[in-house]
Scaffold this active site. Structure first.
Site, mmCIF file in Angstrom:
data_model
loop_
_atom_site.group_PDB
_atom_site.id
_atom_site.type_symbol
_atom_site.label_atom_id
_atom_site.label_comp_id
_atom_site.label_asym_id
_atom_site.label_seq_id
_atom_site.Cartn_x
_atom_site.Cartn_y
_atom_site.Cartn_z
ATOM 1 N N ALA A 3 37.319 121.591 42.800
ATOM 2 C CA ALA A 3 36.706 122.594 43.660
ATOM 3 C C ALA A 3 35.596 121.983 44.510
ATOM 4 O O ALA A 3 35.429 122.344 45.687
ATOM 5 C CB ALA A 3 36.166 123.754 42.830
ATOM 6 N N GLY B 226 37.321 120.083 47.151
ATOM 7 C CA GLY B 226 38.116 121.052 47.905
ATOM 8 C C GLY B 226 37.274 121.889 48.842
ATOM 9 O O GLY B 226 37.710 122.236 49.943
ATOM 10 N N ASP B 227 36.069 122.220 48.429
ATOM 11 C CA ASP B 227 35.145 122.965 49.281
ATOM 12 C C ASP B 227 34.896 122.198 50.572
ATOM 13 O O ASP B 227 34.959 122.745 51.668
ATOM 14 C CB ASP B 227 33.836 123.212 48.518
ATOM 15 N N ALA B 228 34.632 120.905 50.439
ATOM 16 C CA ALA B 228 34.360 120.060 51.614
ATOM 17 C C ALA B 228 35.613 119.879 52.475
ATOM 18 O O ALA B 228 35.547 119.945 53.711
ATOM 19 C CB ALA B 228 33.821 118.707 51.172
ATOM 20 N N GLU C 217 36.324 123.110 54.324
ATOM 21 C CA GLU C 217 35.361 123.314 55.407
ATOM 22 C C GLU C 217 35.667 122.384 56.581
ATOM 23 O O GLU C 217 35.522 122.764 57.738
ATOM 24 C CB GLU C 217 33.926 123.120 54.933
#
Length: 143
Positions: A28, A31-33, A36
């Site tokens: 996560a 994955g967030d980066a 985005e």
């Protein structure tokens, strides 16, 4: 992109690691980066505008409630492996909580980010982009 990851690994002498061994919160995190970066790329490639406007549009798309809605749209089309990653991410116990999301939205968004991280580390940008497209088209009113 595959060549970029390969080059990064070469330059920093990074070993290949079985991505199935990563914790769901690690998936996560990356994955967030990665998600985005996809969103920011879409926005910038739509045309130039003030940075504040970019930030406002991107912030709306990367917050937990939006990711949760996207996850609802893409969950039925996940592969068995992606669904497993999603469930691990959704069920992971995080020490943080979302400011503007319910617990359910936050956990679903964490699962979404885990899937994005899994696909990023798997170097499957095409699949990541396809899932983001479905999520944006069906879960978000306007990009």
């Amino acid at each position: 992109m595959d060549e970029s990851i390969k080059y990064l690994k070469e330059q920093f002498q990074l070993e290949d690691i079985d991505i199935r061994t990563y914790s769901p919160l690690t998936l996560a995190y990356i994955g967030d980066a990665a998600y985005e970066m996809v969103i920011r790329s879409i926005l910038v490639m739509q045309g130039n505008c003030p940075v504040g406007a970019f930030h406002q549009r991107a912030s709306r798309l990367v917050k937990a409630p939006t990711q949760s809605k996207m996850m609802e749209c893409i969950e039925p089309i996940l592969t068995e492996e992606e669904a497993h990653v999603y469930k691990r991410g959704r069920n992971a116990h995080s020490s943080t909580t979302a400011k503007n999301a319910s617990v359910i939205e936050y956990r679903r968004a964490t699962g979404f980010e885990a899937v994005m991280g899994y696909l990023y580390l798997k170097q499957d940008w095409k699949r990541m982009i396809d899932l983001v497209k479905v999520g944006l088209e069906n879960g978000v009113k306007k990009i």
